[in-house]
Scaffold this motif. Structure first.
Motif, PDB file in Angstrom:
ATOM      1  N   MET A  20       2.338   2.019 -10.513  1.00  0.00           N
ATOM      2  CA  MET A  20       1.151   1.703  -9.707  1.00  0.00           C
ATOM      3  C   MET A  20       0.627   0.297 -10.007  1.00  0.00           C
ATOM      4  SD  MET A  20      -1.306   5.016  -9.374  1.00  0.00           S
ATOM      5  CE  MET A  20      -1.301   5.536 -11.060  1.00  0.00           C
TER       6      MET A  20
ATOM      7  N   MET B  57      -0.648  -2.838  -7.145  1.00  0.00           N
ATOM      8  CA  MET B  57      -2.076  -3.146  -7.323  1.00  0.00           C
ATOM      9  C   MET B  57      -2.270  -4.609  -7.712  1.00  0.00           C
ATOM     10  SD  MET B  57      -4.264  -0.913  -6.547  1.00  0.00           S
ATOM     11  CE  MET B  57      -5.668  -1.674  -7.290  1.00  0.00           C
ATOM     12  N   TYR B  58      -1.385  -5.132  -8.534  1.00  0.00           N
ATOM     13  CA  TYR B  58      -1.461  -6.542  -8.915  1.00  0.00           C
ATOM     14  C   TYR B  58      -1.394  -7.428  -7.670  1.00  0.00           C
ATOM     15  CZ  TYR B  58      -0.107 -11.049 -10.830  1.00  0.00           C
ATOM     16  OH  TYR B  58      -0.045 -12.390 -11.126  1.00  0.00           O
TER      17      TYR B  58
ATOM     18  N   THR C 230      -4.572  -3.385 -18.342  1.00  0.00           N
ATOM     19  CA  THR C 230      -3.999  -2.070 -18.055  1.00  0.00           C
ATOM     20  C   THR C 230      -2.648  -1.914 -18.736  1.00  0.00           C
ATOM     21  OG1 THR C 230      -5.114  -2.155 -15.918  1.00  0.00           O
ATOM     22  CG2 THR C 230      -3.495  -0.436 -16.211  1.00  0.00           C
TER      23      THR C 230
ATOM     24  N   PHE D  24       0.824  -1.204   0.000  1.00  0.00           N
ATOM     25  CA  PHE D  24       0.000   0.000   0.000  1.00  0.00           C
ATOM     26  C   PHE D  24       0.863   1.260   0.000  1.00  0.00           C
ATOM     27  CE2 PHE D  24      -3.882   2.308   0.761  1.00  0.00           C
ATOM     28  CZ  PHE D  24      -4.794   1.497   0.137  1.00  0.00           C
TER      29      PHE D  24
ATOM     30  N   ALA E 102      -6.589 -10.299 -10.828  1.00  0.00           N
ATOM     31  CA  ALA E 102      -5.289  -9.623 -10.846  1.00  0.00           C
ATOM     32  C   ALA E 102      -4.625  -9.754 -12.215  1.00  0.00           C
ATOM     33  CB  ALA E 102      -4.393 -10.195  -9.756  1.00  0.00           C
TER      34      ALA E 102
ATOM     35  N   LEU F 227       2.153   1.673  -3.468  1.00  0.00           N
ATOM     36  CA  LEU F 227       1.068   2.219  -4.282  1.00  0.00           C
ATOM     37  C   LEU F 227       0.927   3.723  -4.057  1.00  0.00           C
ATOM     38  CD1 LEU F 227      -1.349   1.750  -6.191  1.00  0.00           C
ATOM     39  CD2 LEU F 227      -2.711   1.257  -4.156  1.00  0.00           C
TER      40      LEU F 227
ATOM     41  N   LEU G  75      -1.896  -6.496  -4.475  1.00  0.00           N
ATOM     42  CA  LEU G  75      -3.020  -6.233  -3.569  1.00  0.00           C
ATOM     43  C   LEU G  75      -4.267  -6.987  -4.011  1.00  0.00           C
ATOM     44  CD1 LEU G  75      -2.539  -2.418  -2.902  1.00  0.00           C
ATOM     45  CD2 LEU G  75      -2.338  -4.244  -1.219  1.00  0.00           C
ATOM     46  N   ILE G  76      -4.531  -6.980  -5.317  1.00  0.00           N
ATOM     47  CA  ILE G  76      -5.700  -7.696  -5.832  1.00  0.00           C
ATOM     48  C   ILE G  76      -5.469  -9.202  -5.745  1.00  0.00           C
ATOM     49  CG2 ILE G  76      -7.083  -8.165  -7.891  1.00  0.00           C
ATOM     50  CD1 ILE G  76      -6.451  -5.244  -8.750  1.00  0.00           C
TER      51      ILE G  76
END
Length: 188
Positions: free
Chosen positions: A145, A149-150, A172, A119, A165, A122, A152-153
């Protein structure tokens, strides 16, 4: 202290990365300590952003610009700016990161330190993308980013988290690569 006073935006953007890397270096057994360090660090970054950005915010804002390198004959500058347009978005980002970490305090049971570190990484990408004044520099932060995020998901997402993910990353990234090609084409 003079470097910190002359480069507050650089510190604000990259302090979460330094803290996130330190948290990643801690053993997983110290998950509660990692979570506390991440939350307190994010809270400190929010307090610093409030003090610096609201305290120094004038009509022109705060800017840092240095020539960086040349890409395909085009100069790329290390350029960060906080002005009237992005001031509130930067403050909102630095406010929401500790708030989100606090919101997940009781729901996360495993890999707590990794979550805090991802986090914070990010946050670096978000702040860099909001403050970047060079289009290629913005692109680098935008792509940066994607990585946290990959994870975290993929680690803390719902039932289909790995599928989500992978789809998030591929769609993206493919759009971003087309954007890079268009950016280089238009620049030439």
């Amino acid at each position: 202290m003079t470097w910190l006073n002359s480069h507050p935006l650089t510190f604000l953007v990259f302090a979460p990365t330094i803290l996130g890397c330190l948290i990643l270096a801690l053993p997983q057994a110290l998950g509660r300590l990692s979570r506390m360090l991440g939350f307190m660090g994010a809270l400190a970054i929010f307090a610093l952003s409030l003090a610096w950005l609201l305290g120094h915010h004038g009509g022109a804002g705060i800017a840092e610009r240095t020539p960086w390198f040349t890409l395909v004959g085009l100069p790329v500058d290390y350029a960060l700016t906080v002005d009237g347009l992005n001031l509130w978005l930067v403050l909102l980002t630095t406010f929401l990161v500790p708030l989100t970490m606090l919101g997940t305090w009781n729901s996360l049971k495993d890999r707590i330190g990794t979550f805090a570190a991802m986090f914070l990484l990010l946050e670096t990408g978000m702040l860099g993308a909001l403050m970047a004044q060079d289009l290629f520099f913005f692109y680098l932060f935008w792509e940066a980013m994607l990585i946290p995020m990959y994870f975290l998901i993929g680690i803390w997402g719902g039932d289909e988290r790995r599928y989500a993910a992978n789809k998030f990353f591929l769609y993206t990234l493919s759009g971003s690569l087309l954007w890079l090609v268009a950016l280089l084409y238009l620049a030439n």
